[in-house]
Enzyme design. Structure first.
Site, short mmCIF file in Angstrom:
data_model
loop_
_atom_site.label_atom_id
_atom_site.label_comp_id
_atom_site.label_asym_id
_atom_site.label_seq_id
_atom_site.Cartn_x
_atom_site.Cartn_y
_atom_site.Cartn_z
N TYR A 1 -9.31 2.05 5.51
CA TYR A 1 -8.60 3.24 5.08
C TYR A 1 -9.56 4.20 4.39
CZ TYR A 1 -4.62 0.50 6.57
OH TYR A 1 -3.75 -0.25 7.32
N ALA B 1 0.85 -1.19 0.00
CA ALA B 1 0.00 0.00 0.00
C ALA B 1 0.88 1.24 0.00
CB ALA B 1 -0.91 0.00 1.23
N GLN C 1 -0.38 -0.74 -5.26
CA GLN C 1 -1.65 -0.43 -4.62
C GLN C 1 -1.60 1.00 -4.08
OE1 GLN C 1 -2.79 -1.96 -0.57
NE2 GLN C 1 -4.23 -3.24 -1.74
#
Length: 379
Positions: free
Chosen positions: A196, A66, A111
């Site tokens: 998130y 991420a 990502q």
């Protein structure tokens, strides 16, 4: 649904996959795994060795962890980012090195995400809680969210994004996507899960807005779909766009699989190639039934009801289990995280277990067939 080549009788897991005009040599994905080892979003030698060894694994797709689209979108001070020229240059070095040692056909993805109210946190091995002024984990920063609701009672209260803030956020995603395209990533994935920011906008547990970005399901989906459209405008059709989405919040009043199906259909209509179905973590205290393949049923429902290519993730560790998920049509790909940390050669072991000849980098071919008695000529 994606176009697939005929699967070998031994295992559908190692059959090729065509998705969005791009070919993948098998259905195995190295899941994005935060390393919490960057400095101001900039990758370093840790990321170099981490991704190079995963590139050699033979997985069809290796996903970079991420990656924050702006500095305040990091989870911790150690999280990777793609919001500066320095971060882009460092990641270019890492990606080039990983490609140089990768198995034939291996694709690379990134990502893109934003931590929202779950940012400004300690790294896991220092507790994982919210950063405190004067603490050892670095200075805290002001987080943003759809509503001024903390993740948990002991967490900081975020600032609710206004229209200007939302506009700036969208541009941050677009800028990061442009950088990802310049870097040559094959796959660009939008992170809409794990509590998130985009998940925070989608879930009624964290979004209490009454404007266009909240309220009903369409309003709560709006930001993710708006960013998805903007990314689709920026990313060439030769690349694949995807998203990690939430199958359920595992909490009363939260998102469920119907919401996941609706979002998947919206992303498909925009032109996204796949969704990866995860779940949970938008509020503290959910009762998540962790176990082998505990999210696979969610992925199967999304795949069947939306028609988009779907990736299963969570509690998948054994080769036979992974092969069965694909062979039964529950998902088009399977993603593994911790099994690859424990054994970066997981794909080699899976191939041998399922009776398929794995790819070994030439310097490592002496490792082939270690289950058979060693011969004197193997030295």
């Amino acid at each position: 649904m994606p176009v697939t080549s005929p699967a070998a009788p031994e295992s559908h897991l190692f059959s090729a996959l065509a998705m969005g005009g791009m070919h993948f040599p098998n259905r195995i994905v190295v899941s994005p795994m935060c390393q919490y080892s960057a400095r101001d979003g900039v990758a370093n030698d840790w990321h170099l060795q981490h991704l190079m060894q995963l590139a050699m694994s033979g997985a069809g797709l290796v996903m970079v962890e991420a990656t924050a689209v702006e500095a305040r979108g990091r989870i911790t001070h150690g999280c990777l980012g793609l919001y500066s020229d320095a971060a882009e240059a460092a990641l270019s070095r890492v990606l080039q090195a990983a490609r140089a040692v990768a198995a034939p056909g291996t694709r690379f993805g990134i990502q893109l995400g934003h931590a929202g109210r779950k940012g400004s946190a300690q790294v896991p091995w220092e507790g994982g809680g919210p950063l405190k002024a004067g603490g050892d984990g670095g200075a805290p920063w002001r987080c943003v969210a759809p509503s001024a609701l903390p993740f948990a009672p002991d967490w900081h209260t975020p600032e609710a994004l206004d229209e200007a803030g939302i506009e700036g956020l969208v541009e941050a995603y677009v800028d990061a996507a442009r950088r990802a395209v310049r870097l040559g990533f094959d796959v660009i994935e939008l992170h809409c899960a794990h509590g998130y920011l985009l998940h925070q906008f989608q879930s009624p547990l964290s979004n209490r807005r009454d404007d266009a970005w909240g309220g009903d399901a369409a309003g709560r989906d709006r930001l993710a779909l708006h960013i998805a459209r903007r990314l689709h405008e920026q990313v060439p059709g030769s690349r694949v766009l995807g998203a990690r989405i939430t199958g359920t919040d595992w909490a009363e009043g939260g998102l469920g699989v119907d919401d996941a199906v609706r979002l998947a259909q919206g992303l498909k209509d925009i032109g996204f190639g796949y969704v990866c179905v995860s779940s949970g973590f938008v509020v503290r205290g959910e009762r998540i039934p962790f176990g082998p393949g505990f999210q696979v049923g969610l992925a199967a429902q999304v795949r069947r009801r939306s028609g988009i290519a779907t990736r299963a993730v969570g509690g998948i560790s054994e080769p036979a289990q992974a092969a069965a998920i694909v062979a039964s049509g529950q998902a088009d790909q399977v993603a593994l995280a911790r099994p690859f940390l424990a054994d970066p050669r997981w794909v080699w072991r899976a191939a041998e277990t399922l009776g398929i000849t794995p790819y070994y980098p030439p310097p490592y071919r002496r490792a082939a067939g270690l289950r058979k008695p060693a011969m004197a000529t193997d030295a």
